[in-house]
Scaffold this motif. Sequence first.
Motif, PDB file in Angstrom:
ATOM      1  N   LEU A 187      32.095  77.690  14.865  1.00 40.65           N
ATOM      2  CA  LEU A 187      31.060  76.386  15.516  1.00 40.65           C
ATOM      3  C   LEU A 187      32.125  75.182  15.735  1.00 40.65           C
ATOM      4  O   LEU A 187      31.854  74.661  17.004  1.00 40.65           O
ATOM      5  N   LEU A 190      32.958  75.944  19.173  1.00 40.06           N
ATOM      6  CA  LEU A 190      31.777  75.719  20.324  1.00 40.06           C
ATOM      7  C   LEU A 190      31.628  74.142  20.355  1.00 40.06           C
ATOM      8  O   LEU A 190      31.219  73.670  21.702  1.00 40.06           O
ATOM      9  N   TYR A 191      31.459  73.517  19.158  1.00 40.67           N
ATOM     10  CA  TYR A 191      31.166  72.009  19.068  1.00 40.67           C
ATOM     11  C   TYR A 191      32.409  71.417  20.046  1.00 40.67           C
ATOM     12  O   TYR A 191      31.936  70.371  21.138  1.00 40.67           O
ATOM     13  N   ASN A 228      23.425  70.652  22.284  1.00 43.20           N
ATOM     14  CA  ASN A 228      24.118  71.947  22.112  1.00 43.20           C
ATOM     15  C   ASN A 228      24.394  72.077  20.836  1.00 43.20           C
ATOM     16  O   ASN A 228      24.578  73.314  20.359  1.00 43.20           O
ATOM     17  N   SER A 231      21.288  74.075  19.165  1.00 45.08           N
ATOM     18  CA  SER A 231      21.383  75.464  20.036  1.00 45.08           C
ATOM     19  C   SER A 231      22.309  76.238  19.248  1.00 45.08           C
ATOM     20  O   SER A 231      22.092  77.210  18.825  1.00 45.08           O
ATOM     21  N   TYR A 232      23.830  75.840  19.153  1.00 46.10           N
ATOM     22  CA  TYR A 232      24.756  76.713  18.517  1.00 46.10           C
ATOM     23  C   TYR A 232      24.326  76.940  17.092  1.00 46.10           C
ATOM     24  O   TYR A 232      24.819  78.109  16.614  1.00 46.10           O
ATOM     25  N   ARG A 236      24.119  80.658  15.520  1.00 50.30           N
ATOM     26  CA  ARG A 236      25.042  81.020  14.437  1.00 50.30           C
ATOM     27  C   ARG A 236      24.107  81.394  13.149  1.00 50.30           C
ATOM     28  O   ARG A 236      24.520  82.343  12.721  1.00 50.30           O
TER      29      ARG A 236
END
Length: 306
Positions: A187, A190-191, A228, A231-232, A236
């Motif tokens: 994460l 992605l973040y 976002n 969503s991620y 996860r």
Amino acid sequence: MTDISLAAQHFEIAFAATRTRQRRTQALAVVAFALAALAAAQFSGFFDVNEMSLPSGERVAGWKLLIGLPRLGDYLAKTVPILHWRTLGADLGEWFWRWPTWAKLLGETILIAYMATLIGVVGGFLLSFLAARNLAPNRIAYHVARRFLEVVRTVPDLVWALIFVFSFGVGPLAGVLAIGLHTTGSLGKLYAEANENVDLRAAEAIRAVGGTWFDEIRYGVVPQVIPNVISYTLLRFEINVRSSSVIGYVGAGGLGQEIRTAISMQEYTDLSALFVIILVTVVVIDSASEKLRHRIIGLTGKGGLG
């Protein structure tokens, strides 16, 4: 007119040369990809030849993949329970005969995934601002955060589970720490990528009026990346539910320990029952998280399917 015709001719020649180079590059890329795929297939034994025994006792050689498919079919066929319409209730009861134990372990699996996701969200969210090239206060903080996120997500969560089982003993704690650490790395990356795509004008305006780096993050960046992040995070969590049902195989809690027992004892119908439980759980969580995500980011009723 002659100059224009000459310029057009030069343009056509240059354009044709550029197209030729592009096509040559694309062809080389396709050939390189195909050779790499063939090399990988050869290395992984995709083209190996193996022997098998026929019902008559005769042994014949054949392509390993083709020979193995019937065995896979036989194994899957053994996991299918025998169900009759007239005795469907009793047959289902026999299929899910350990449902009280499985229900308890399923709850443990979901709680492991939830706690691990919570750890990963907090750790990944905090480190993502340091790991974003456009937001890191300095290069040292950027590289330290990036390398840490790379290390914790490079090691598979199953390996982390083995390490933590050895350190803290068998139980859910090892699973929570293993998945939580791996989730932090995944994460966090992605973040950080979402942070690097934000519009920095709001952050620059906050800095111009004397705001600190934390003010820039809080008021200029976070509002832009929240959709976002949600969503991620929900995606996860779904992944972590599946992971938490596997790492129990090494003693880190959850349904994995039952899967290990079913495989070891060759209890094929128990194995299929566990797979059905996991599948239904993932489908329910996927549906609920999708509706929650759409409701939070405001997609419901605005041309979407929600």
